[in-house]
Design a protein around this motif. Structure first.
Motif, PDB file in Angstrom:
ATOM      1  N   ALA A   4     -11.830   6.381 -96.921  1.00  0.00           N
ATOM      2  CA  ALA A   4     -12.434   7.068 -98.068  1.00  0.00           C
ATOM      3  C   ALA A   4     -13.653   6.301 -98.571  1.00  0.00           C
ATOM      4  O   ALA A   4     -14.694   6.893 -98.880  1.00  0.00           O
ATOM      5  CB  ALA A   4     -11.406   7.230 -99.178  1.00  0.00           C
ATOM      6  N   PHE A   5     -13.537   4.979 -98.646  1.00  0.00           N
ATOM      7  CA  PHE A   5     -14.672   4.154 -99.070  1.00  0.00           C
ATOM      8  C   PHE A   5     -15.849   4.312 -98.106  1.00  0.00           C
ATOM      9  O   PHE A   5     -16.999   4.458 -98.536  1.00  0.00           O
ATOM     10  CB  PHE A   5     -14.246   2.688 -99.154  1.00  0.00           C
ATOM     11  N   LEU A   9     -19.568   5.712 -98.849  1.00  0.00           N
ATOM     12  CA  LEU A   9     -20.716   4.892 -98.483  1.00  0.00           C
ATOM     13  C   LEU A   9     -21.673   5.653 -97.568  1.00  0.00           C
ATOM     14  O   LEU A   9     -22.898   5.565 -97.717  1.00  0.00           O
ATOM     15  CB  LEU A   9     -20.229   3.604 -97.820  1.00  0.00           C
ATOM     16  N   LEU A  10     -21.133   6.437 -96.638  1.00  0.00           N
ATOM     17  CA  LEU A  10     -21.965   7.255 -95.755  1.00  0.00           C
ATOM     18  C   LEU A  10     -22.724   8.307 -96.549  1.00  0.00           C
ATOM     19  O   LEU A  10     -23.912   8.537 -96.297  1.00  0.00           O
ATOM     20  CB  LEU A  10     -21.113   7.906 -94.666  1.00  0.00           C
ATOM     21  N   ALA A  11     -22.067   8.936 -97.504  1.00  0.00           N
ATOM     22  CA  ALA A  11     -22.745   9.926 -98.342  1.00  0.00           C
ATOM     23  C   ALA A  11     -23.891   9.284 -99.118  1.00  0.00           C
ATOM     24  O   ALA A  11     -24.987   9.860 -99.213  1.00  0.00           O
ATOM     25  CB  ALA A  11     -21.751  10.579 -99.300  1.00  0.00           C
ATOM     26  N   ILE A  41     -36.451   2.683 -92.888  1.00  0.00           N
ATOM     27  CA  ILE A  41     -35.768   1.800 -91.926  1.00  0.00           C
ATOM     28  C   ILE A  41     -34.375   1.445 -92.436  1.00  0.00           C
ATOM     29  O   ILE A  41     -33.383   1.521 -91.703  1.00  0.00           O
ATOM     30  CB  ILE A  41     -36.608   0.531 -91.671  1.00  0.00           C
ATOM     31  N   VAL A  42     -34.291   1.074 -93.709  1.00  0.00           N
ATOM     32  CA  VAL A  42     -33.003   0.700 -94.294  1.00  0.00           C
ATOM     33  C   VAL A  42     -32.045   1.892 -94.304  1.00  0.00           C
ATOM     34  O   VAL A  42     -30.861   1.763 -93.979  1.00  0.00           O
ATOM     35  CB  VAL A  42     -33.203   0.135 -95.724  1.00  0.00           C
ATOM     36  N   GLY A  43     -32.547   3.075 -94.652  1.00  0.00           N
ATOM     37  CA  GLY A  43     -31.699   4.260 -94.712  1.00  0.00           C
ATOM     38  C   GLY A  43     -31.145   4.663 -93.358  1.00  0.00           C
ATOM     39  O   GLY A  43     -29.950   4.939 -93.224  1.00  0.00           O
ATOM     40  N   VAL A  44     -32.004   4.706 -92.366  1.00  0.00           N
ATOM     41  CA  VAL A  44     -31.551   5.081 -91.020  1.00  0.00           C
ATOM     42  C   VAL A  44     -30.568   4.039 -90.489  1.00  0.00           C
ATOM     43  O   VAL A  44     -29.530   4.387 -89.909  1.00  0.00           O
ATOM     44  CB  VAL A  44     -32.754   5.273 -90.071  1.00  0.00           C
ATOM     45  N   PHE A  48     -26.626   4.750 -89.588  1.00  0.00           N
ATOM     46  CA  PHE A  48     -26.149   4.396 -88.255  1.00  0.00           C
ATOM     47  C   PHE A  48     -24.956   3.448 -88.311  1.00  0.00           C
ATOM     48  O   PHE A  48     -23.920   3.688 -87.686  1.00  0.00           O
ATOM     49  CB  PHE A  48     -27.288   3.770 -87.440  1.00  0.00           C
ATOM     50  N   PHE A  49     -25.081   2.357 -89.073  1.00  0.00           N
ATOM     51  CA  PHE A  49     -24.020   1.352 -89.102  1.00  0.00           C
ATOM     52  C   PHE A  49     -22.764   1.850 -89.812  1.00  0.00           C
ATOM     53  O   PHE A  49     -21.644   1.537 -89.397  1.00  0.00           O
ATOM     54  CB  PHE A  49     -24.516   0.041 -89.705  1.00  0.00           C
ATOM     55  N   VAL A  50     -22.920   2.610 -90.889  1.00  0.00           N
ATOM     56  CA  VAL A  50     -21.742   3.145 -91.564  1.00  0.00           C
ATOM     57  C   VAL A  50     -21.060   4.192 -90.680  1.00  0.00           C
ATOM     58  O   VAL A  50     -19.832   4.242 -90.589  1.00  0.00           O
ATOM     59  CB  VAL A  50     -22.104   3.727 -92.952  1.00  0.00           C
ATOM     60  N   GLY A  51     -21.848   5.026 -90.002  1.00  0.00           N
ATOM     61  CA  GLY A  51     -21.269   5.992 -89.067  1.00  0.00           C
ATOM     62  C   GLY A  51     -20.516   5.298 -87.947  1.00  0.00           C
ATOM     63  O   GLY A  51     -19.414   5.730 -87.556  1.00  0.00           O
ATOM     64  N   TRP A  52     -21.077   4.235 -87.435  1.00  0.00           N
ATOM     65  CA  TRP A  52     -20.425   3.454 -86.387  1.00  0.00           C
ATOM     66  C   TRP A  52     -19.106   2.858 -86.892  1.00  0.00           C
ATOM     67  O   TRP A  52     -18.084   2.890 -86.211  1.00  0.00           O
ATOM     68  CB  TRP A  52     -21.370   2.354 -85.926  1.00  0.00           C
TER      69      TRP A  52
END
Length: 150
Positions: A4-5, A9-11, A41-44, A48-52
């Motif tokens: 859930a966290f 964070l992804l949202a 750059i930070v957003g993408v 990417f990292f949160v999705g991973w």
């Protein structure tokens, strides 16, 4: 709770990336890199990292279990309340004092018993951010409604 966290964070990362691409220009009129370069750059990278991390959590069956021992919902609720209080303090007193107070309180919850380390971190991190942005990069810190003398 971890999943859930990560979804929240992804949202947030998706919203941040959306704002960086829609509201901030990539180039200035003179052809230099604009205010949207670094946030993009930070957003993408954040998406990417949160999705991973979410994909890794979905592979791990332990992350899908509800309320394992050691997870404390009261701390999560308290940290959410602190984040809301931080937003109010940020508007009232500006970036530096609000961040010092927020970090001191959050670290006292998350890092119990280490008072010296918490105090050093609560002062060093906002000081470093202030020096980096206000002094070296000549960027403004968030303004305050009530100006403090320091």
């Amino acid at each position: 709770m971890r999943l859930a966290f990560l979804l929240v964070l992804l949202a947030g990362a998706i919203f941040y990336t959306y704002v960086a691409f829609v509201d901030l220009s990539f180039m200035t009129r003179s052809g230099r890199l604009g205010p949207g370069f670094f946030p993009r750059i930070v957003g993408v990278a954040g998406v990417f990292f949160v999705g991973w991390t979410i994909l890794e959590a979905l592979r791990d069956r332990q992350a899908l279990l509800v309320d394992q021992a050691g997870q404390r919902w009261s701390d999560a609720v308290l940290l959410i309340a602190l984040a809301i209080g931080y937003a109010v303090l940020l508007r009232l007193f500006g970036g530096f004092p609000a961040t010092v107070v927020y970090l001191a309180l959050a670290l006292s919850i998350l890092n119990r018993g280490r008072y010296l380390q918490n105090g050093i971190l609560a002062l060093a991190i906002p000081s470093g951010v202030y020096l980096l942005f206000d002094q070296f990069l000549n960027a403004n810190m968030p303004p305050a409604l009530f100006d403090l003398t320091f």
